[in-house]
Design an enzyme around this catalytic site. Structure first.
Site, PDB file in Angstrom:
ATOM      1  N   SER A  74       0.812  -1.228   0.000  1.00 39.28           N
ATOM      2  CA  SER A  74       0.000   0.000   0.000  1.00 39.28           C
ATOM      3  C   SER A  74       0.842   1.274   0.000  1.00 39.28           C
ATOM      4  CB  SER A  74      -0.958   0.009   1.194  1.00 39.28           C
ATOM      5  OG  SER A  74      -1.891  -1.021   1.036  1.00 39.28           O
TER       6      SER A  74
ATOM      7  N   LYS B 118      -8.660  -7.124   9.657  1.00 42.26           N
ATOM      8  CA  LYS B 118      -9.839  -6.763   8.851  1.00 42.26           C
ATOM      9  C   LYS B 118     -11.170  -7.034   9.571  1.00 42.26           C
ATOM     10  CE  LYS B 118      -7.664  -7.153   4.331  1.00 42.26           C
ATOM     11  NZ  LYS B 118      -7.836  -7.609   2.960  1.00 42.26           N
TER      12      LYS B 118
ATOM     13  N   ASN C  79     -11.314  -3.156   4.897  1.00 42.98           N
ATOM     14  CA  ASN C  79      -9.911  -2.843   4.569  1.00 42.98           C
ATOM     15  C   ASN C  79      -9.657  -1.338   4.521  1.00 42.98           C
ATOM     16  OD1 ASN C  79     -11.076  -2.108   2.157  1.00 42.98           O
ATOM     17  ND2 ASN C  79      -9.700  -3.294   0.858  1.00 42.98           N
TER      18      ASN C  79
ATOM     19  N   ASP D 210     -12.218  -4.282  -1.965  1.00 45.80           N
ATOM     20  CA  ASP D 210     -11.678  -5.378  -2.792  1.00 45.80           C
ATOM     21  C   ASP D 210     -12.567  -5.692  -3.994  1.00 45.80           C
ATOM     22  OD1 ASP D 210      -9.384  -5.710  -1.331  1.00 45.80           O
ATOM     23  OD2 ASP D 210     -10.231  -7.245  -0.016  1.00 45.80           O
TER      24      ASP D 210
END
Ligand code: ATR
Length: 290
Positions: free
Chosen positions: A16, A65, A86, A101
């Site tokens: 990330s 999560k 997330n 996602d």
């Protein structure tokens, strides 16, 4: 200066910072995106500290999560369907929980397929957490039928039933109907593959360190596309075999890139563009990851 980051345990391997760092530089935004290590028992207190320090929000990775889902004051639909969060966005009146996602896979598939799946059949492999985002993506692309095949067929059957009902209740106005979802085992593969437009692997088979997926691609029509959400390795055994048979292939980096875009917008106020430079930066980071 806007601050955001990714919280995980461990967090060193997260890609990330590469994604957000690339966009921060590209858009000339003065902001920071930090790696925030936090053990499970410290998750809640770390989130509180980040809020106190004025962070815009955080991405949450393994193992947080589900804890992020529990912590959120408000959960968006994709988070509810996934049972996992997330992205936490810190608002004045509380913490919003998102799951991006499915959005990421939807846009990666749209790019790879050059369009949507209206009237088409897709086969999705797996019935775990990642399969939920996969089904959201296929629903958003308006597939007509989704076959969910799993090593343990009962998981696929209950997932199909659960998500067909959940999505029927919340269908967006422009959708005429919810896809038909059928769950079963790999023994049905040859039969269901015959008129499929797309095969998506959401199982963890094929991931570095795991066994490759055992699936004979001969049953798949030549025009079908094959997508693997696994990106380590970038070219899984499944994608290699699909390419050798002449199928269009879509690797896991597309989903990784697109899933980060809504987070960047929430943190820094600009919806970023996914481009080849970003892909190259990720390929480089993966190659140098220990
Ligand atoms: P995730 O949240 O990443 O989806 P998960 O919930 O543990 O992880 O799910 C892993 C998925 O990969 C499951 O669908 C699992 O199949 P089972 O439910 O039958 O266990 C699937 N999987 C893992 N290894 C596999 C293999 N070698 N062949 C086929 N499926 C596999």
């Amino acid at each position: 200066m806007k601050r955001a980051g990714v919280i995980g345990w461990p967090v060193d391997h997260s890609l990330s910072p590469v994604l957000h760092g690339y966009w921060l530089k590209q858009y000339g935004i003065e902001g920071s995106y930090e790696k925030i290590p936090a053990a499970p028992e410290d998750f809640t207190s770390t989130i509180q500290r980040l809020r106190d320090e004025g962070f815009s929000g955080v991405n949450c990775t393994v193992p947080h999560k589900e804890a992020a889902f529990a912590l959120a004051d408000e959960r968006k639909l994709a988070a509810k369907i996934s049972g996992a969060v997330n992205l936490l966005v810190f608002r004045e009146n509380g913490v919003e929980g998102h799951n991006t996602d499915g959005f990421g896979l939807q846009h990666s598939l749209r790019e790879g397929l050059h369009g949507d799946l209206v009237g088409k059949k897709a086969v999705l492999l797996g019935a775990g957490g990642a399969a939920r985002g996969g089904i959201l993506a296929l629903n958003a692309l308006r597939a007509e039928e989704i076959y969910i095949l799993n090593r343990h067929p009962d998981r696929a059957k209950s997932l199909a039933l659960e998500l067909e009902n959940a999505l029927r209740d919340v269908q967006e106005p422009h959708h005429t109907c919810t896809p038909k979802m059928i769950g079963s085992g790999f023994e049905d593969w040859k039969r269901v593959a015959q008129d499929a437009e797309l095969l998506v692997n959401t199982t963890s088979a094929g991931m570095s360190g795991n066994l490759p997926l055992e699936l004979d691609l001969a049953a798949l029509p030549p025009a079908a596309a094959v997508c693997d959400i696994v990106y380590n390795p970038l070219e899984t055994d499944l994608l290699k075999r699909a390419k050798a048979r002449g199928h269009r292939t879509i690797d896991g980096l597309g989903m990784l890139m697109y899933q980060a875009a809504p987070s960047f917008e929430a943190f820094f106020g600009t919806f970023p563009h996914v481009d080849n430079g970003l892909r190259a930066a990720l390929v480089d980071a993966l190659a140098h990851r220990t």
